[in-house]
Design a protein around this motif. Structure first.
Motif, PDB file in Angstrom:
ATOM      1  N   ASP A 134      33.612 -50.660   4.495  1.00  0.00           N
ATOM      2  CA  ASP A 134      35.068 -50.506   4.471  1.00  0.00           C
ATOM      3  C   ASP A 134      35.596 -50.440   3.045  1.00  0.00           C
ATOM      4  OD1 ASP A 134      35.293 -50.442   7.203  1.00  0.00           O
ATOM      5  OD2 ASP A 134      35.703 -52.581   7.410  1.00  0.00           O
ATOM      6  N   LEU A 135      35.006 -51.207   2.143  1.00  0.00           N
ATOM      7  CA  LEU A 135      35.418 -51.155   0.744  1.00  0.00           C
ATOM      8  C   LEU A 135      35.123 -49.783   0.144  1.00  0.00           C
ATOM      9  CD1 LEU A 135      34.243 -54.669  -0.535  1.00  0.00           C
ATOM     10  CD2 LEU A 135      36.594 -53.910  -0.105  1.00  0.00           C
ATOM     11  N   TRP A 136      33.975 -49.207   0.496  1.00  0.00           N
ATOM     12  CA  TRP A 136      33.629 -47.879  -0.015  1.00  0.00           C
ATOM     13  C   TRP A 136      34.555 -46.808   0.553  1.00  0.00           C
ATOM     14  CZ3 TRP A 136      30.694 -46.853  -4.067  1.00  0.00           C
ATOM     15  CH2 TRP A 136      29.725 -47.784  -4.469  1.00  0.00           C
ATOM     16  N   VAL A 137      34.896 -46.914   1.852  1.00  0.00           N
ATOM     17  CA  VAL A 137      35.829 -45.951   2.455  1.00  0.00           C
ATOM     18  C   VAL A 137      37.191 -46.043   1.783  1.00  0.00           C
ATOM     19  CG1 VAL A 137      37.107 -45.358   4.550  1.00  0.00           C
ATOM     20  CG2 VAL A 137      34.671 -45.860   4.690  1.00  0.00           C
ATOM     21  N   ALA A 138      37.676 -47.275   1.597  1.00  0.00           N
ATOM     22  CA  ALA A 138      38.977 -47.463   0.959  1.00  0.00           C
ATOM     23  C   ALA A 138      38.958 -46.950  -0.476  1.00  0.00           C
ATOM     24  CB  ALA A 138      39.367 -48.943   0.991  1.00  0.00           C
ATOM     25  N   LEU A 139      37.836 -47.141  -1.178  1.00  0.00           N
ATOM     26  CA  LEU A 139      37.719 -46.621  -2.541  1.00  0.00           C
ATOM     27  C   LEU A 139      37.793 -45.098  -2.541  1.00  0.00           C
ATOM     28  CD1 LEU A 139      37.201 -46.948  -5.561  1.00  0.00           C
ATOM     29  CD2 LEU A 139      34.744 -46.998  -5.072  1.00  0.00           C
ATOM     30  N   GLY A 140      37.109 -44.466  -1.589  1.00  0.00           N
ATOM     31  CA  GLY A 140      37.196 -43.018  -1.487  1.00  0.00           C
ATOM     32  C   GLY A 140      38.619 -42.546  -1.270  1.00  0.00           C
ATOM     33  N   ASN A 141      39.344 -43.217  -0.383  1.00  0.00           N
ATOM     34  CA  ASN A 141      40.740 -42.849  -0.124  1.00  0.00           C
ATOM     35  C   ASN A 141      41.609 -43.047  -1.362  1.00  0.00           C
ATOM     36  OD1 ASN A 141      40.311 -42.105   2.535  1.00  0.00           O
ATOM     37  ND2 ASN A 141      40.765 -44.128   3.356  1.00  0.00           N
TER      38      ASN A 141
ATOM     39  N   ALA B 126      37.258 -52.029  11.977  1.00  0.00           N
ATOM     40  CA  ALA B 126      37.177 -53.355  12.586  1.00  0.00           C
ATOM     41  C   ALA B 126      35.733 -53.723  12.878  1.00  0.00           C
ATOM     42  CB  ALA B 126      38.003 -53.386  13.878  1.00  0.00           C
ATOM     43  N   GLY B 127      35.294 -54.831  12.279  1.00  0.00           N
ATOM     44  CA  GLY B 127      33.962 -55.340  12.563  1.00  0.00           C
ATOM     45  C   GLY B 127      32.860 -54.781  11.694  1.00  0.00           C
ATOM     46  N   PHE B 128      33.163 -53.842  10.793  1.00  0.00           N
ATOM     47  CA  PHE B 128      32.113 -53.239   9.976  1.00  0.00           C
ATOM     48  C   PHE B 128      31.957 -53.939   8.629  1.00  0.00           C
ATOM     49  CE2 PHE B 128      32.851 -49.820  12.973  1.00  0.00           C
ATOM     50  CZ  PHE B 128      31.580 -49.355  13.215  1.00  0.00           C
ATOM     51  N   GLY B 129      33.038 -54.450   8.050  1.00  0.00           N
ATOM     52  CA  GLY B 129      32.968 -55.053   6.726  1.00  0.00           C
ATOM     53  C   GLY B 129      33.650 -56.399   6.670  1.00  0.00           C
ATOM     54  N   LYS B 130      33.440 -57.100   5.549  1.00  0.00           N
ATOM     55  CA  LYS B 130      33.965 -58.447   5.393  1.00  0.00           C
ATOM     56  C   LYS B 130      34.892 -58.585   4.183  1.00  0.00           C
ATOM     57  CE  LYS B 130      31.347 -59.692   8.824  1.00  0.00           C
ATOM     58  NZ  LYS B 130      31.952 -59.917  10.163  1.00  0.00           N
ATOM     59  N   GLY B 131      35.211 -57.506   3.507  1.00  0.00           N
ATOM     60  CA  GLY B 131      36.016 -57.591   2.290  1.00  0.00           C
ATOM     61  C   GLY B 131      37.508 -57.498   2.543  1.00  0.00           C
ATOM     62  N   GLN B 132      38.006 -58.213   3.542  1.00  0.00           N
ATOM     63  CA  GLN B 132      39.404 -58.071   3.927  1.00  0.00           C
ATOM     64  C   GLN B 132      40.369 -58.487   2.822  1.00  0.00           C
ATOM     65  OE1 GLN B 132      40.701 -56.605   6.708  1.00  0.00           O
ATOM     66  NE2 GLN B 132      38.564 -56.004   6.967  1.00  0.00           N
ATOM     67  N   SER B 133      40.058 -59.532   2.066  1.00  0.00           N
ATOM     68  CA  SER B 133      40.983 -59.989   1.035  1.00  0.00           C
ATOM     69  C   SER B 133      41.175 -58.920  -0.041  1.00  0.00           C
ATOM     70  CB  SER B 133      40.480 -61.293   0.404  1.00  0.00           C
ATOM     71  OG  SER B 133      39.173 -61.130  -0.103  1.00  0.00           O
ATOM     72  N   TRP B 134      40.106 -58.223  -0.392  1.00  0.00           N
ATOM     73  CA  TRP B 134      40.214 -57.130  -1.355  1.00  0.00           C
ATOM     74  C   TRP B 134      41.012 -55.966  -0.766  1.00  0.00           C
ATOM     75  CZ3 TRP B 134      38.819 -58.338  -6.106  1.00  0.00           C
ATOM     76  CH2 TRP B 134      37.831 -59.309  -6.307  1.00  0.00           C
ATOM     77  N   LEU B 135      40.782 -55.672   0.510  1.00  0.00           N
ATOM     78  CA  LEU B 135      41.465 -54.554   1.161  1.00  0.00           C
ATOM     79  C   LEU B 135      42.963 -54.809   1.279  1.00  0.00           C
ATOM     80  CD1 LEU B 135      38.855 -53.806   3.966  1.00  0.00           C
ATOM     81  CD2 LEU B 135      39.405 -52.330   2.024  1.00  0.00           C
ATOM     82  N   ILE B 136      43.350 -56.049   1.519  1.00  0.00           N
ATOM     83  CA  ILE B 136      44.778 -56.381   1.641  1.00  0.00           C
ATOM     84  C   ILE B 136      45.500 -56.067   0.339  1.00  0.00           C
ATOM     85  CG2 ILE B 136      46.406 -58.298   1.863  1.00  0.00           C
ATOM     86  CD1 ILE B 136      44.422 -59.544   3.882  1.00  0.00           C
ATOM     87  N   ILE B 137      44.915 -56.472  -0.781  1.00  0.00           N
ATOM     88  CA  ILE B 137      45.530 -56.213  -2.082  1.00  0.00           C
ATOM     89  C   ILE B 137      45.554 -54.717  -2.382  1.00  0.00           C
ATOM     90  CG2 ILE B 137      45.381 -56.667  -4.561  1.00  0.00           C
ATOM     91  CD1 ILE B 137      43.896 -59.256  -3.857  1.00  0.00           C
ATOM     92  N   ALA B 138      44.426 -54.038  -2.144  1.00  0.00           N
ATOM     93  CA  ALA B 138      44.348 -52.606  -2.433  1.00  0.00           C
ATOM     94  C   ALA B 138      45.310 -51.808  -1.552  1.00  0.00           C
ATOM     95  CB  ALA B 138      42.918 -52.118  -2.231  1.00  0.00           C
ATOM     96  N   ASP B 139      45.421 -52.181  -0.280  1.00  0.00           N
ATOM     97  CA  ASP B 139      46.344 -51.480   0.615  1.00  0.00           C
ATOM     98  C   ASP B 139      47.784 -51.630   0.138  1.00  0.00           C
ATOM     99  OD1 ASP B 139      44.284 -50.635   2.204  1.00  0.00           O
ATOM    100  OD2 ASP B 139      44.600 -52.118   3.787  1.00  0.00           O
ATOM    101  N   SER B 140      48.123 -52.824  -0.342  1.00  0.00           N
ATOM    102  CA  SER B 140      49.481 -53.043  -0.852  1.00  0.00           C
ATOM    103  C   SER B 140      49.775 -52.122  -2.025  1.00  0.00           C
ATOM    104  CB  SER B 140      49.634 -54.518  -1.267  1.00  0.00           C
ATOM    105  OG  SER B 140      50.907 -54.738  -1.845  1.00  0.00           O
ATOM    106  N   MET B 141      48.807 -51.950  -2.911  1.00  0.00           N
ATOM    107  CA  MET B 141      48.999 -51.064  -4.056  1.00  0.00           C
ATOM    108  C   MET B 141      49.058 -49.598  -3.624  1.00  0.00           C
ATOM    109  SD  MET B 141      46.509 -52.891  -6.857  1.00  0.00           S
ATOM    110  CE  MET B 141      46.992 -54.468  -7.597  1.00  0.00           C
ATOM    111  N   SER B 142      48.212 -49.214  -2.658  1.00  0.00           N
ATOM    112  CA  SER B 142      48.210 -47.827  -2.183  1.00  0.00           C
ATOM    113  C   SER B 142      49.530 -47.476  -1.522  1.00  0.00           C
ATOM    114  CB  SER B 142      47.057 -47.615  -1.197  1.00  0.00           C
ATOM    115  OG  SER B 142      45.805 -47.734  -1.838  1.00  0.00           O
TER     116      SER B 142
END
Length: 215
Positions: A117-124, A77-93
Protein backbone atom coordinates in the motif's frame (compact mmCIF):
# COMPACT_ATOMS: atom_id res chain seq x y z
CA UNK A 1 -1.67 35.27 23.18
CA UNK A 2 -1.62 34.36 19.48
CA UNK A 3 1.71 32.57 19.83
CA UNK A 4 0.45 30.62 22.83
CA UNK A 5 -2.49 29.39 20.76
CA UNK A 6 -0.24 28.50 17.79
CA UNK A 7 2.23 26.56 19.93
CA UNK A 8 -0.62 24.83 21.75
CA UNK A 9 -2.23 23.79 18.47
CA UNK A 10 1.10 22.47 17.15
CA UNK A 11 1.64 20.40 20.30
CA UNK A 12 -1.92 19.08 20.07
CA UNK A 13 -1.40 17.99 16.45
CA UNK A 14 1.89 16.29 17.30
CA UNK A 15 0.39 14.52 20.32
CA UNK A 16 -2.60 13.38 18.27
CA UNK A 17 -0.39 11.87 15.59
CA UNK A 18 1.86 10.13 18.12
CA UNK A 19 -0.64 8.86 20.67
CA UNK A 20 -3.93 8.58 18.77
CA UNK A 21 -2.77 7.65 15.27
CA UNK A 22 0.27 5.70 16.53
CA UNK A 23 2.79 7.51 14.32
CA UNK A 24 5.96 5.36 14.22
CA UNK A 25 8.89 6.78 16.17
CA UNK A 26 10.89 7.09 12.97
CA UNK A 27 8.43 9.73 11.78
CA UNK A 28 8.49 11.92 14.90
CA UNK A 29 11.39 14.08 13.76
CA UNK A 30 9.93 14.55 10.27
CA UNK A 31 6.52 15.65 11.58
CA UNK A 32 8.10 17.87 14.24
CA UNK A 33 10.26 19.54 11.61
CA UNK A 34 7.22 20.14 9.39
CA UNK A 35 5.34 21.78 12.28
CA UNK A 36 8.34 23.97 13.20
CA UNK A 37 8.73 24.96 9.56
CA UNK A 38 5.10 26.06 9.47
CA UNK A 39 5.52 28.11 12.65
CA UNK A 40 8.68 29.72 11.26
CA UNK A 41 6.85 30.62 8.06
CA UNK A 42 4.07 32.25 10.05
CA UNK A 43 6.64 34.18 12.10
CA UNK A 44 8.11 35.60 8.89
CA UNK A 45 4.91 36.31 6.95
CA UNK A 46 1.98 36.21 9.38
CA UNK A 47 0.08 39.36 10.43
CA UNK A 48 -2.17 38.40 13.37
CA UNK A 49 -3.07 42.03 14.07
CA UNK A 50 -4.38 42.74 10.59
CA UNK A 51 -8.20 42.90 10.27
CA UNK A 52 -9.80 39.87 8.68
CA UNK A 53 -11.40 39.85 5.27
CA UNK A 54 -14.50 37.62 5.48
CA UNK A 55 -15.51 35.76 2.36
CA UNK A 56 -18.56 33.81 1.38
CA UNK A 57 -18.30 30.07 1.86
CA UNK A 58 -17.70 28.14 -1.33
CA UNK A 59 -19.16 24.67 -1.76
CA UNK A 60 -16.27 22.71 -3.26
CA UNK A 61 -17.40 19.41 -4.81
CA UNK A 62 -15.54 16.23 -3.99
CA UNK A 63 -12.72 15.99 -6.50
CA UNK A 64 -10.75 13.32 -8.22
CA UNK A 65 -8.08 13.37 -5.50
CA UNK A 66 -10.55 12.30 -2.81
CA UNK A 67 -12.04 9.63 -5.07
CA UNK A 68 -8.60 8.22 -5.83
CA UNK A 69 -7.66 8.08 -2.15
CA UNK A 70 -10.92 6.33 -1.30
CA UNK A 71 -10.37 3.77 -4.07
CA UNK A 72 -6.85 3.03 -2.89
CA UNK A 73 -8.04 2.62 0.70
CA UNK A 74 -10.78 0.21 -0.37
CA UNK A 75 -8.48 -1.87 -2.54
CA UNK A 76 -5.70 -1.92 0.03
CA UNK A 77 -7.68 -3.23 3.00
CA UNK A 78 -5.71 -6.00 4.63
CA UNK A 79 -2.65 -5.82 2.37
CA UNK A 80 -0.38 -3.42 4.28
CA UNK A 81 0.32 -2.14 7.77
CA UNK A 82 1.63 1.39 7.16
CA UNK A 83 -1.63 3.15 7.98
CA UNK A 84 -0.07 5.93 10.08
CA UNK A 85 2.17 6.94 7.17
CA UNK A 86 -0.75 6.74 4.72
CA UNK A 87 -2.94 8.99 6.89
CA UNK A 88 -0.34 11.76 6.82
CA UNK A 89 0.43 11.33 3.12
CA UNK A 90 -3.27 11.29 2.19
CA UNK A 91 -3.79 14.54 4.08
CA UNK A 92 -1.00 16.18 2.08
CA UNK A 93 -2.26 14.75 -1.23
CA UNK A 94 -5.72 16.17 -0.57
CA UNK A 95 -4.09 19.62 -0.43
CA UNK A 96 -2.12 18.98 -3.60
CA UNK A 97 1.19 18.66 -1.71
CA UNK A 98 2.29 15.59 -3.66
CA UNK A 99 6.01 16.15 -3.23
CA UNK A 100 5.66 16.25 0.57
CA UNK A 101 3.39 13.20 0.45
CA UNK A 102 6.02 11.31 -1.54
CA UNK A 103 8.68 12.23 1.05
CA UNK A 104 6.48 10.92 3.88
CA UNK A 105 5.82 7.70 1.98
CA UNK A 106 9.52 7.16 1.32
CA UNK A 107 10.09 7.35 5.09
CA UNK A 108 7.34 4.79 5.59
CA UNK A 109 8.84 2.51 2.95
CA UNK A 110 12.23 2.79 4.63
CA UNK A 111 10.59 1.42 7.77
CA UNK A 112 8.28 -1.08 6.03
CA UNK A 113 9.81 -1.87 2.62
CA UNK A 114 7.39 -4.75 1.92
CA UNK A 115 4.16 -2.82 2.41
CA UNK A 116 2.44 -2.74 -1.01
CA UNK A 117 0.00 0.00 0.00
CA UNK A 118 2.88 2.38 0.71
CA UNK A 119 4.35 1.66 -2.73
CA UNK A 120 0.96 2.19 -4.43
CA UNK A 121 0.46 5.47 -2.59
CA UNK A 122 3.99 6.55 -3.54
CA UNK A 123 3.23 5.84 -7.18
CA UNK A 124 0.07 7.95 -6.98
CA UNK A 125 1.91 10.78 -5.23
CA UNK A 126 4.64 10.80 -7.88
CA UNK A 127 2.04 10.84 -10.67
CA UNK A 128 0.27 13.76 -8.95
CA UNK A 129 3.58 15.59 -8.53
CA UNK A 130 4.13 15.20 -12.30
CA UNK A 131 0.72 16.71 -13.11
CA UNK A 132 -0.89 13.38 -13.96
CA UNK A 133 1.90 11.86 -16.06
CA UNK A 134 3.55 8.58 -15.11
CA UNK A 135 7.33 8.62 -15.00
CA UNK A 136 9.93 5.89 -14.41
CA UNK A 137 9.89 6.38 -10.62
CA UNK A 138 6.10 6.07 -10.39
CA UNK A 139 6.09 3.08 -12.71
CA UNK A 140 8.74 1.40 -10.54
CA UNK A 141 6.63 2.04 -7.42
CA UNK A 142 3.57 0.35 -8.93
CA UNK A 143 5.64 -2.58 -10.22
CA UNK A 144 7.30 -2.98 -6.84
CA UNK A 145 3.90 -3.14 -5.14
CA UNK A 146 2.74 -5.77 -7.63
CA UNK A 147 5.86 -7.84 -7.01
CA UNK A 148 5.36 -7.73 -3.24
CA UNK A 149 1.67 -8.64 -3.43
CA UNK A 150 0.65 -10.13 -6.81
CA UNK A 151 -2.97 -10.57 -5.69
CA UNK A 152 -3.34 -6.90 -4.69
CA UNK A 153 -5.66 -5.11 -7.19
CA UNK A 154 -4.29 -1.66 -6.38
CA UNK A 155 -0.98 -1.75 -8.29
CA UNK A 156 -2.41 -2.71 -11.72
CA UNK A 157 -5.48 -0.53 -11.25
CA UNK A 158 -3.58 2.65 -10.45
CA UNK A 159 -0.81 1.96 -12.91
CA UNK A 160 -3.45 1.56 -15.61
CA UNK A 161 -5.11 4.77 -14.46
CA UNK A 162 -1.80 6.68 -14.61
CA UNK A 163 -1.03 5.26 -18.06
CA UNK A 164 -4.48 6.29 -19.32
CA UNK A 165 -4.02 9.81 -17.93
CA UNK A 166 -0.66 9.96 -19.71
CA UNK A 167 -2.27 9.06 -23.05
CA UNK A 168 -0.89 5.50 -23.14
CA UNK A 169 -4.32 4.02 -23.68
CA UNK A 170 -3.34 0.68 -25.18
CA UNK A 171 -0.98 -0.12 -22.30
CA UNK A 172 -3.63 0.89 -19.78
CA UNK A 173 -6.19 -1.34 -21.46
CA UNK A 174 -3.88 -4.36 -21.38
CA UNK A 175 -3.25 -3.99 -17.66
CA UNK A 176 -6.90 -3.39 -16.79
CA UNK A 177 -8.11 -6.29 -18.96
CA UNK A 178 -5.70 -8.65 -17.17
CA UNK A 179 -6.86 -7.36 -13.79
CA UNK A 180 -10.52 -7.81 -14.73
CA UNK A 181 -9.87 -11.35 -15.97
CA UNK A 182 -8.60 -12.43 -12.55
CA UNK A 183 -11.00 -10.36 -10.44
CA UNK A 184 -12.99 -12.41 -7.88
CA UNK A 185 -16.70 -12.60 -8.64
CA UNK A 186 -17.69 -10.64 -5.54
CA UNK A 187 -14.96 -7.99 -5.67
CA UNK A 188 -16.36 -4.58 -4.71
CA UNK A 189 -14.22 -2.85 -7.34
CA UNK A 190 -15.09 -5.13 -10.28
CA UNK A 191 -18.13 -3.18 -11.56
CA UNK A 192 -16.20 0.11 -11.44
CA UNK A 193 -13.31 -1.43 -13.36
CA UNK A 194 -15.68 -2.81 -16.03
CA UNK A 195 -17.15 0.67 -16.52
CA UNK A 196 -13.73 2.28 -16.72
CA UNK A 197 -12.56 -0.33 -19.22
CA UNK A 198 -15.62 0.29 -21.38
CA UNK A 199 -14.92 4.04 -21.37
CA UNK A 200 -11.29 3.36 -22.22
CA UNK A 201 -12.34 1.18 -25.17
CA UNK A 202 -14.52 4.03 -26.41
CA UNK A 203 -11.59 6.44 -26.15
CA UNK A 204 -9.33 4.04 -28.06
CA UNK A 205 -11.96 3.64 -30.78
CA UNK A 206 -12.26 7.43 -31.13
CA UNK A 207 -8.48 7.83 -31.23
CA UNK A 208 -8.12 5.55 -34.23
CA UNK A 209 -5.66 2.77 -35.06
CA UNK A 210 -2.68 4.60 -33.52
CA UNK A 211 -4.04 4.04 -29.99
CA UNK A 212 -5.05 0.43 -30.50
CA UNK A 213 -2.89 -2.43 -29.16
CA UNK A 214 -0.40 -3.91 -31.59
CA UNK A 215 -1.41 -7.32 -32.96
Amino acid sequence: MTWVLILGAALAVFAGLVFLLKLPRAGWELVGAALLLGIAGYALQGHPGQPGSPREAVDVPEGAKEEQIAERQAMGAGFGKGQSWLIIADSMSRRGQYGSAADILRSGIHESPNDPDLWVALGNALVGHSDGFIGPAAQFAFQRAATISPEHPGPPFFMGLALAQSGRLAEARTIWAELLARAPAGASWKDDLEQRLARLDAMIAQSGPAAAPAP
